[in-house]
Design a protein around this motif. Structure first.
Motif: not given
Length: 281
Positions: A139-140, A142-143, A145
């Motif tokens: 998730g670091k 974010w793009h 996802t």
């Protein structure tokens, strides 16, 4: 400056733009990531043009290569590169280095064309299918996802490409100015083309297929491999070697200080020398 020559090759499924440079005894194929093009390798090409014959294509859907509707799994994209090398250029022995998505394409190319690939270098990217649930660093990034959502990213970013991409250029390096104004203009030029957001985001949307393809390969890579990671914020550091070692037998690691994600442009001297020493050893 090493002169580059621009070419187009009509392949089975794409019209591929690529550049060539140098007259060295060994062929080095350089594969770019996203949201860039072959141009991200300019500084590396300038440093290695007297040591290698260099081929740097724009990958399917990116740069000045055509943008078909489908085929953005990395196995298919690697097939484009293989067709360019074997069928169009008649090259049967080569080393390959890839940054970002280009690194995952380079891995697929090495796996599917193993008898012809002498060396593989993967720069600041993890390989889908290495056992981690995704390659978005939990998730670091974010793009990764965000871009999986159909249609919404295109609607939000379309017409604002400069804001979106410049944010990454400013934040993913160890300093905001590591991507030059000239490079940004070149990348944004190609992102203005019709369909460019769709095809760029397709690289992310194909990752589940990439995982299946890579996990279906029963044997680890046997050729020498180099894993390069930037140690500054947004660089993947030791994650690159850890990922590649799940899929290759012989992996050498290089950690690059004062370097985030844009390794070919942030530290071209270090990367160029490392590639040359690795391939010529």
């Amino acid at each position: 400056m090493t002169d580059v020559e621009h070419h187009y090759a009509q392949l089975s499924d794409v019209l591929m733009h690529y550049v060539t440079a140098g007259q060295g005894p060994q062929t080095l194929v350089l594969l770019h990531g996203y949201p860039q093009s072959w141009y991200c390798w300019s500084e590396v090409i300038d440093r290695l043009g007297d040591r290698f014959r260099i081929i740097a294509p724009d990958l399917r859907g990116l740069g000045d290569t055509s943008r078909p509707v489908s085929g953005y799994d990395k196995k298919t994209i690697a097939g484009d590169v293989r067709e360019l090398l074997h069928d169009h250029l008649g090259i049967t022995q080569y080393a390959v280095a890839g940054h970002d998505w280009g690194g995952t394409v380079a891995f697929s190319l090495a796996a599917d064309d193993a008898e012809h690939v002498t060396h593989l270098a993967v720069v600041d990217v993890a390989i889908p299918g290495d056992g981690n649930p995704n390659i978005g660093a939990g998730g670091k990034r974010w793009h990764h996802t965000f871009l999986l959502t159909p249609d919404l990213p295109e609607a939000l970013i379309g017409g604002r490409e400069d804001i979106y991409f410049n944010w990454f250029f400013d934040n993913y390096g160890h300093r905001p100015d590591v991507i030059s104004a000239e490079a940004r203009a070149e990348y944004l030029r190609t992102h203005a083309a019709l369909g460019s957001l769709r095809t760029g985001f397709a690289y992310y949307r194909a990752v589940e297929q990439d995982v299946r393809d890579n996990q279906s390969r029963s044997e680890k890579l046997q050729m020498p491999c180099l894993a390069v990671g930037g140690t500054a914020k947004w660089g993947r550091g030791g994650e690159v070697a850890a990922s590649l070692r799940t899929m290759a037998v012989e992996v050498e690691e290089l950690l690059v200080d004062d370097c985030g994600h844009w390794v070919p442009e942030e530290q071209p001297d270090i990367l160029s020398e490392a590639l040359a020493n690795f391939i010529e050893a």
